[in-house]
Design a protein around this motif. Structure first.
Motif, PDB file in Angstrom:
ATOM      1  N   HIS A 185       0.805  -1.212   0.042  1.00  0.00           N
ATOM      2  CA  HIS A 185      -0.075  -0.069  -0.096  1.00  0.00           C
ATOM      3  C   HIS A 185       0.865   1.188  -0.005  1.00  0.00           C
ATOM      4  O   HIS A 185       2.002   1.124   0.505  1.00  0.00           O
ATOM      5  CB  HIS A 185      -1.023   0.164   1.290  1.00  0.00           C
ATOM      6  N   HIS A 186       0.206   2.373  -0.691  1.00  0.00           N
ATOM      7  CA  HIS A 186       1.055   3.306  -0.919  1.00  0.00           C
ATOM      8  C   HIS A 186       1.541   4.289   0.624  1.00  0.00           C
ATOM      9  O   HIS A 186       2.595   4.955   0.927  1.00  0.00           O
ATOM     10  CB  HIS A 186       0.447   4.847  -1.385  1.00  0.00           C
ATOM     11  N   TYR A 187       0.984   3.907   1.657  1.00  0.00           N
ATOM     12  CA  TYR A 187       1.467   4.380   3.069  1.00  0.00           C
ATOM     13  C   TYR A 187       2.314   3.455   3.695  1.00  0.00           C
ATOM     14  O   TYR A 187       2.482   3.840   4.922  1.00  0.00           O
ATOM     15  CB  TYR A 187       0.032   4.465   4.144  1.00  0.00           C
ATOM     16  N   GLN A 188       2.812   2.432   2.982  1.00  0.00           N
ATOM     17  CA  GLN A 188       3.895   1.439   3.818  1.00  0.00           C
ATOM     18  C   GLN A 188       5.380   2.258   4.014  1.00  0.00           C
ATOM     19  O   GLN A 188       5.450   3.122   3.072  1.00  0.00           O
ATOM     20  CB  GLN A 188       4.078   0.277   2.840  1.00  0.00           C
ATOM     21  N   ARG A 189       6.075   1.608   4.580  1.00  0.00           N
ATOM     22  CA  ARG A 189       7.156   2.281   4.862  1.00  0.00           C
ATOM     23  C   ARG A 189       8.260   2.139   3.535  1.00  0.00           C
ATOM     24  O   ARG A 189       7.863   0.917   2.928  1.00  0.00           O
ATOM     25  CB  ARG A 189       8.123   1.368   6.120  1.00  0.00           C
ATOM     26  N   ASP A 190       9.241   2.659   3.167  1.00  0.00           N
ATOM     27  CA  ASP A 190       9.971   2.645   2.314  1.00  0.00           C
ATOM     28  C   ASP A 190      10.780   1.059   2.240  1.00  0.00           C
ATOM     29  O   ASP A 190      10.846   0.415   1.159  1.00  0.00           O
ATOM     30  CB  ASP A 190      11.140   3.543   1.995  1.00  0.00           C
ATOM     31  N   GLU A 191      11.266   0.687   3.263  1.00  0.00           N
ATOM     32  CA  GLU A 191      12.023  -0.525   3.499  1.00  0.00           C
ATOM     33  C   GLU A 191      10.818  -1.728   3.106  1.00  0.00           C
ATOM     34  O   GLU A 191      11.263  -2.916   2.714  1.00  0.00           O
ATOM     35  CB  GLU A 191      12.198  -0.867   4.883  1.00  0.00           C
ATOM     36  N   VAL A 192       9.661  -1.522   3.217  1.00  0.00           N
ATOM     37  CA  VAL A 192       8.751  -2.656   2.642  1.00  0.00           C
ATOM     38  C   VAL A 192       8.262  -2.601   1.283  1.00  0.00           C
ATOM     39  O   VAL A 192       8.237  -3.497   0.619  1.00  0.00           O
ATOM     40  CB  VAL A 192       7.315  -2.491   3.673  1.00  0.00           C
ATOM     41  N   ILE A 193       8.047  -1.294   0.730  1.00  0.00           N
ATOM     42  CA  ILE A 193       7.797  -0.869  -0.248  1.00  0.00           C
ATOM     43  C   ILE A 193       8.876  -1.599  -1.276  1.00  0.00           C
ATOM     44  O   ILE A 193       8.500  -1.931  -2.642  1.00  0.00           O
ATOM     45  CB  ILE A 193       7.453   0.553  -0.823  1.00  0.00           C
TER      46      ILE A 193
ATOM     47  N   VAL B 294       3.650  -4.817  -6.675  1.00  0.00           N
ATOM     48  CA  VAL B 294       2.917  -3.552  -7.131  1.00  0.00           C
ATOM     49  C   VAL B 294       2.495  -2.782  -6.026  1.00  0.00           C
ATOM     50  O   VAL B 294       2.578  -3.377  -4.898  1.00  0.00           O
ATOM     51  CB  VAL B 294       1.414  -4.120  -7.796  1.00  0.00           C
ATOM     52  N   THR B 295       2.080  -1.423  -6.439  1.00  0.00           N
ATOM     53  CA  THR B 295       1.843  -0.657  -5.076  1.00  0.00           C
ATOM     54  C   THR B 295       0.384  -0.043  -5.594  1.00  0.00           C
ATOM     55  O   THR B 295       0.321   0.082  -6.942  1.00  0.00           O
ATOM     56  CB  THR B 295       3.038   0.411  -4.817  1.00  0.00           C
ATOM     57  N   GLY B 296      -0.056   0.583  -4.541  1.00  0.00           N
ATOM     58  CA  GLY B 296      -1.415   1.253  -4.930  1.00  0.00           C
ATOM     59  C   GLY B 296      -2.309   1.577  -3.707  1.00  0.00           C
ATOM     60  O   GLY B 296      -1.702   1.200  -2.769  1.00  0.00           O
ATOM     61  N   ASP B 297      -3.666   1.759  -4.147  1.00  0.00           N
ATOM     62  CA  ASP B 297      -4.516   2.052  -2.819  1.00  0.00           C
ATOM     63  C   ASP B 297      -5.155   0.414  -2.548  1.00  0.00           C
ATOM     64  O   ASP B 297      -4.835  -0.276  -3.376  1.00  0.00           O
ATOM     65  CB  ASP B 297      -5.367   3.079  -3.236  1.00  0.00           C
ATOM     66  N   SER B 298      -5.950   0.521  -1.448  1.00  0.00           N
ATOM     67  CA  SER B 298      -6.593  -0.795  -0.976  1.00  0.00           C
ATOM     68  C   SER B 298      -7.156  -1.443  -2.071  1.00  0.00           C
ATOM     69  O   SER B 298      -7.076  -2.752  -2.358  1.00  0.00           O
ATOM     70  CB  SER B 298      -7.366  -0.515  -0.067  1.00  0.00           C
ATOM     71  N   PHE B 299      -7.821  -0.785  -2.903  1.00  0.00           N
ATOM     72  CA  PHE B 299      -8.954  -1.581  -3.846  1.00  0.00           C
ATOM     73  C   PHE B 299      -7.932  -2.043  -5.137  1.00  0.00           C
ATOM     74  O   PHE B 299      -8.064  -3.176  -5.512  1.00  0.00           O
ATOM     75  CB  PHE B 299     -10.106  -0.744  -4.195  1.00  0.00           C
ATOM     76  N   LYS B 300      -7.267  -1.277  -5.664  1.00  0.00           N
ATOM     77  CA  LYS B 300      -6.327  -1.513  -6.982  1.00  0.00           C
ATOM     78  C   LYS B 300      -5.426  -2.678  -6.158  1.00  0.00           C
ATOM     79  O   LYS B 300      -5.489  -3.625  -7.216  1.00  0.00           O
ATOM     80  CB  LYS B 300      -5.525  -0.426  -7.057  1.00  0.00           C
TER      81      LYS B 300
END
Length: 392
Positions: free
Chosen positions: A65-73, A78-84
């Motif tokens: 999710h977009h709000y995750q820490r950089d170390e997780v991202i 893929v990244t995105g909002d919850s529904f995507k």
């Protein structure tokens, strides 16, 4: 003879849960996390995460999710909002494991939309959502009884925000309603008013109010707030009959902190700044902003912004910092709207040690922290989600 407590009060299960003295697997607030986590100071965490992910290969699909820490991202496919992200998971039926780096309701949605052969894992079960916690199945059922007694349930269509538990999504599906995201809330409300005269909007009052008033031209007088902690929601039957939007008294703990003072301060500090906020912010903040939109809208707006432009963003800090770093080389100034640092505390429970533990466990053949929605709940929740997917 037993002496009674002077106040004769017994702690409720919720109170015990908040005090950390009880676990509840069905709660967004979280439960115990089994297993020994790697130390956060382990210098080999990145290498261990990479090795476990490579060992799993195409069997695992990591969502961030977009709000995750950089170390997780860094480890997200893929990244995105919850529904995507839930839709991305459903589009990868070959992935045996879906590791959802987000919060509990997001993992539930992924489980609902993926196949029975796929297993959804949440690295930390305590990664919940305070907004989703603000509407329980029991409270919403009681609310529907209040609407029934007021004679308006038959003309009321529930619309529930994606940021809600599977139980609330199932309630919505069972009563002919739909789910919405911050991107399509306007269209969802248009659809709902084609079906009935009123909308019960769950659980975020601000998104409901902002969409109704700002986007659909309703007045604030068309909206009432149902408070589940007051008898009858704190509303009279006549107020319920007069209202068009019955808003649940819920909010996002991050977006709810932004204020008019935040907007005024940043405009004074950075002349010419563009104020861009999420529609989960309070109505007065949205009214004072230059631009309003979902997380995906915010990302797109900054991507398309001209060089030299200045932006104050009213959303979660991890995303704002990531955007600021991304566009610094393009001479785009990006700052957090509020001077007080505010991460989403539950989203930040997913850290590198939890992700390493989850991936290494899967690589060793142990499925940990699996999120499973029971079949009946899934049936009705899926019906509500599919109504949203069918919206033009």
């Amino acid at each position: 003879m037993t002496t009674a407590h002077p106040l004769d009060v017994q702690p409720t299960p919720l109170a015990l849960l908040l005090l950390g003295r009880q676990s509840d697997p069905a709660s967004e607030r979280g439960v115990d996390c089994p297993g020994d986590l790697p130390s956060p100071s382990d210098p080999d965490l990145v290498a261990r995460a990479r090795a476990a992910k490579e060992a799993l290969g195409d069997r695992v699909f990591v969502l961030g999710h977009h709000y995750q820490r950089d170390e997780v991202i860094e480890f997200a496919d893929v990244t995105g909002d919850s529904f995507k992200l839930a839709r991305d998971a459903a589009a990868r039926p070959e992935a045996e494991y879906i590791v959802f780096c987000g919060v509990h309701f997001m993992a539930e949605s992924a489980d609902i939309l993926t196949t029975d052969a796929q297993q959804v894992v949440l690295p930390d079960l305590a990664a919940g959502c305070s907004m989703a916690d603000m509407a329980t199945a029991e409270q919403v059922a009681e609310c529907w009884d209040v609407l029934t007694e007021a004679g308006v349930a038959g003309t009321t269509v529930p619309v529930s925000y994606m940021n809600s538990s599977a139980d609330i999504k199932a309630f919505t599906g069972r009563h002919g309603g739909t789910i919405c995201t911050s991107s399509n809330a306007h269209r969802a409300l248009e659809w709902a008013f084609e079906q009935g005269e009123k909308v019960l909007f769950l659980p975020d009052q601000h998104l409901g109010r902002n969409t109704a008033v700002r986007d659909m031209g309703m007045s604030l007088d068309d909206c009432v707030v149902y408070n589940p902690h007051k008898p009858g929601g704190g509303l009279t039957p006549q107020q319920l009959r007069d209202a068009r939007m019955i808003l649940w008294r819920g909010h996002c703990s991050v977006h709810g902190r932004f204020s008019l003072d935040s907007v005024a301060e940043v405009r004074e500090r950075i002349p010419g700044v563009n104020v861009l906020v999420h529609p989960e912010c309070k109505h007065e903040v949205v009214a004072a902003a230059d631009h309003v939109g979902s997380t995906e809208y915010i990302i797109r707006a900054l991507e398309e912004a001209p060089a030299g432009s200045k932006w104050a963003i009213g959303t979660e800090l991890n995303l704002v910092r990531r955007l600021a770093a991304r566009y610094a080389s393009q001479d785009k100034e990006v700052v957090f709207l509020d001077r007080t640092v505010c991460f989403c505390s539950t989203m930040n429970r997913i850290d590198l040690p939890h992700l390493v533990w989850a991936l290494e466990s899967l690589a060793a053949g142990r499925v940990v922290n699996r999120i499973q929605v029971d079949p009946e709940t899934e049936r009705y929740a899926r019906a509500a989600l599919e109504r949203m997917l069918a919206l033009p």
